[in-house]
Scaffold this active site. Structure first.
Site, PDB file in Angstrom:
ATOM      1  N   GLY A 225     -37.614  28.241  -9.790  1.00 31.26           N
ATOM      2  CA  GLY A 225     -37.836  29.214 -10.852  1.00 31.26           C
ATOM      3  C   GLY A 225     -37.140  30.529 -10.572  1.00 31.26           C
ATOM      4  N   CYS A 226     -37.180  30.975  -9.326  1.00 32.85           N
ATOM      5  CA  CYS A 226     -36.496  32.220  -8.966  1.00 32.85           C
ATOM      6  C   CYS A 226     -34.984  32.074  -9.104  1.00 32.85           C
ATOM      7  CB  CYS A 226     -36.861  32.633  -7.546  1.00 32.85           C
ATOM      8  SG  CYS A 226     -38.528  33.311  -7.388  1.00 32.85           S
ATOM      9  N   ARG A 227     -34.463  30.901  -8.783  1.00 36.18           N
ATOM     10  CA  ARG A 227     -33.023  30.669  -8.963  1.00 36.18           C
ATOM     11  C   ARG A 227     -32.622  30.907 -10.413  1.00 36.18           C
ATOM     12  NH1 ARG A 227     -29.983  24.802  -8.209  1.00 36.18           N
ATOM     13  NH2 ARG A 227     -27.958  25.431  -9.088  1.00 36.18           N
TER      14      ARG A 227
END
Length: 422
Positions: free
Chosen positions: A386-388
């Protein structure tokens, strides 16, 4: 109305993913590459009691919601599809009544979240005020004292849990992390015999990099497991003459007169209201003419709230705060005799770093699950993927801000142009 259609109704528009449920219902296109499967009633309760990313995370981490079409160690493709589709809106009271009538009011009674979830903000008050020493220590313990072996499996040989700097697109994670330390070392103008303070030092990657080059480096971390791992690595490498990592709050470091101070991934935990004291602390630790580098995740603008959303706050960084690089630079500039001389954005590099961490988790999935349990392993796969996406879509960034402490007469004696560029 069947459960899959209730989910579609809560989302608010036609889905491009396939949703199936334990009652045999389905929604969305049959040929969708990715899908969600609600396995049991508990998944439904999580979703309706916390609509949005928090409810999805609870159901997924607990194993009550399955994502199909990917690996739990790297659900990047699935999350891309979700990020394009899921536009949760707050249902109106009338809509909630309709949903309750369809699925049963019992699903609207909150249930205990998965054990991986941190306490909500209001319950953390027992640990002290936000960003008090006690509460900061507990937040760091929650995130970083998972398992050193688990971090080894995910982070790789460098044992570095911060954004790497890729010298070219084909570089390995290890090459990129080594290049990151090289870049920071050069920006700080460190030379053999100098003294470096690295606050929030993690497992001591920067400390050991500097020590190998004859710099006397002190690192501090609030994580006991990190400090113990780092001290052993220092001893194993024969660097004890030059390097030390302490289990300590950075505010308790008594030494001064450092040639440089680095902060690599700590600012996210500090709290925006504490920036003036934080940057003043760094200025006071370096000699006149000394260098300071602040490396941290930022927002792409400076207008919106700094506190993290529900999923990040409960599952990843309790009490974490992000703001724009402009705010950080402004707060640094407000400290007397601290001059910001350079800033740089590494947003795409962090997306690449997260890609490689997810790949490590997939490669070592069975051992990771054996080490921390499937729920925690699924959480980390979800969080990193998700952070990517967040970095790729410019929802978050990663900035270096480089500053120097001026002499009393405001004299600055640095080279006229960036000296770290090959």
């Amino acid at each position: 109305m069947k459960l899959a259609h209730v989910f579609e109704r809560l989302v608010g528009h036609e889905l491009g993913i396939k949703v199936t449920a334990y009652d045999g219902s389905s929604a969305g296109p049959d040929d969708a590459q990715y899908g969600l499967h609600l396995k049991n009633p508990r998944a439904t309760t999580y979703l309706v009691t916390a609509p949005g990313d928090l409810g999805l995370a609870r159901a997924y981490v607990s194993g009550d919601l399955e994502m199909t079409g990917g690996h739990p160690g790297d659900p990047y493709g699935m999350l891309q599809a979700l990020a394009a589709d899921l536009k949760f809106t707050k249902p109106s009271p009338l809509e909630l009544v309709g949903v309750a009538r369809e699925i049963g009011v019992e699903h609207f009674k909150p249930i205990a979240p998965p054990p991986q979830e941190s306490l909500p903000k209001w319950r953390r008050m027992a640990e002290g005020l936000r960003h008090s020493r006690e509460r900061d220590a507990e937040a760091i313990h929650y995130h970083y004292d998972v398992s050193n072996r688990f971090y080894e499996l995910v982070l790789g040989e460098s044992m570095t849990y911060t954004c790497a700097v890729y010298p070219h697109e084909g570089a390995t994670l290890e090459e990129a992390q080594e290049n990151k330390y090289r870049l920071i070392f050069d920006k700080l103008r460190l030379q053999p015999g100098d003294k470096l303070l690295d606050i929030g030092c993690g497992w001591g990657g920067m400390v050991r990099y500097a020590a190998r080059r004859g710099v006397h480096a002190l690192g501090v971390t609030l994580s006991l497991e990190q400090a113990q791992w780092a001290q052993k690595a220092i001893a194993d490498e024969g660097l004890s003459e030059f390097a030390e990592v302490r289990h300590s709050d950075y505010r308790d470091v008594p030494e001064t007169g450092f040639d440089a101070v680095s902060s690599i991934g700590l600012t996210e935990h500090i709290g925006v209201a504490n920036y003036p004291k934080y940057f003043t602390f760094m200025r006071d630790k370096v000699k006149p003419g000394g260098m300071i580098l602040n490396h941290c995740i930022t927002r792409p603008e400076n207008k919106h709230r700094s506190k993290a959303g529900p999923f990040i706050d409960r599952y990843v960084f309790p009490d974490g705060e992000l703001t724009g690089s402009g705010t950080i630079i402004a707060k640094m500039q407000d400290v007397p005799r601290l001059e910001v001389i350079h800033e740089e954005n590494f947003r795409i590099h962090y997306a690449m770093t997260l890609r490689d961490w997810n790949a490590n988790l997939v490669k070592n999935w069975d051992e990771a699950v054996a080490e921390v349990g499937e729920g925690t392993a699924r959480l980390w796969g979800l969080y990193m993927a998700g952070c990517r996406i967040g970095f790729e879509r410019n929802i978050v960034q990663l900035h270096h801000a480089l500053a120097t402490r001026l002499h009393l007469d405001q004299e600055q004696t640095l080279p006229l142009r960036p000296w770290w560029v090959p």
